[in-house]
Design an enzyme around this catalytic site. Structure first.
Site, PDB file in Angstrom:
ATOM      1  CG  ASP A  18      -1.937   1.066   1.232  1.00  0.00           C
ATOM      2  OD1 ASP A  18      -2.377   1.460   0.135  1.00  0.00           O
ATOM      3  OD2 ASP A  18      -2.317   1.539   2.320  1.00  0.00           O
ATOM      4  CG  ASP A  20      -2.464   7.396   0.585  1.00  0.00           C
ATOM      5  OD1 ASP A  20      -1.586   8.250   0.379  1.00  0.00           O
ATOM      6  OD2 ASP A  20      -3.463   7.259  -0.141  1.00  0.00           O
ATOM      7  CG  ASP A 215      -2.345   2.245   6.457  1.00  0.00           C
ATOM      8  OD1 ASP A 215      -2.697   1.777   5.355  1.00  0.00           O
ATOM      9  OD2 ASP A 215      -2.724   3.358   6.882  1.00  0.00           O
TER      10      ASP A 215
END
Length: 263
Positions: A18, A20, A215
């Site tokens: 990922d 962000d 996250d």
């Protein structure tokens, strides 16, 4: 135990990561990210930045990382905008779309040969955008009530931003349209298996030979768990240790950031 797991992770062939909350917050590169990307390149790993963000094209994502000091070829990026446009093109070739989103989503729609239509579109597509307004929400509501199918680029409700801030993401923008129409959106981003299969295909490896790093428990980690990949939850984005306890599944390992993989 963690060291044994980390050795297993380092030996994997492919990495789906990922962006962000993992590589950057907003326009700020997270300190461990540069060393991690350099390790991927040095070890000749197959890697893909698979992001639920639909705001930017692959070219723009590359340029964004270049401004932060990372030079990564465009083929290493795959976005929910691309996944959404390709899904629509397969479902109904040449269909028309009313789009609430940024340039990356519009570009992906055009690249698939789809057209923009704000009168009687086949689909209403919503992605995260700073240009969300009562006017375009009202337009979307009435188009969906008149028969357009509602599509969201990703199911995230929030996203991390600079300075530790949290900002609304796609499903938060779609929610008023769903409430006003009684229609539920179909989301194309993680953890949709269509996007994950595309990711593994682009890596050229099976899910059991890959690691999914993110996250978020409800998109990144569940996507990896359900596809049979090794999963790494990093605490550099929206999740905390307490967040993990809210879910019936767990990541393979929890780390402070991606730098912990290569230490």
């Amino acid at each position: 135990m963690n060291e044994q797991i980390l050795e297993m992770i380092r030996a994997k062939k492919g990495f789906i990561c990922d962006m962000d909350g993992v590589i950057y917050h907003g326009n700020q590169l997270l300190p461990p990210a540069k060393a991690f990307v350099e390790w991927l390149q040095r070890e000749n790993k197959q890697f893909l930045f698979l992001t639920n963000s639909s705001e930017r094209s692959r070219t723009e994502l590359r340029q964004k990382l270049q401004r932060m000091g990372l030079d990564i070829p465009e083929e290493h990026f795959y976005t929910s905008a691309i996944a959404t446009a390709r899904f629509l093109a397969k479902q109904k070739p040449g269909c028309s779309v009313y789009c609430v989103g940024e340039a990356g989503l519009l570009n992906a729609i055009y690249e698939e040969g789809l057209t923009i239509n704000d009168v009687n579109p086949d689909y209403v597509v919503v992605g995260p955008t700073q240009n969300y307004s009562f006017a375009n929400m009202s337009k979307a509501v009435n188009l969906v009530r008149n028969g357009a199918k509602l599509i969201g680029t990703n199911p995230d409700s929030t996203a991390p931003a600079e300075g530790g801030r949290i900002i609304p993401d796609c499903s938060a923008l779609v929610a008023p349209i769903e409430i006003s129409t009684g229609k539920k959106a179909y989301y194309l981003g993680k953890p949709n298996p269509l996007m994950m299969r595309s990711g593994f295909h682009r890596l050229g490896c099976k899910s059991e030979d890959a690691v999914v790093i993110g996250d978020r428990m409800d998109t990144d980690i569940i996507a990896g768990v359900e596809s049979g990949a090794t999963t790494v939850l990093v605490l550099s984005g929206v999740s905390t240790i307490e967040t993990v306890e809210q879910f019936p599944y767990r990541p393979t390992v929890i780390l402070d950031d991606v730098g912990c993989i290569i230490k």
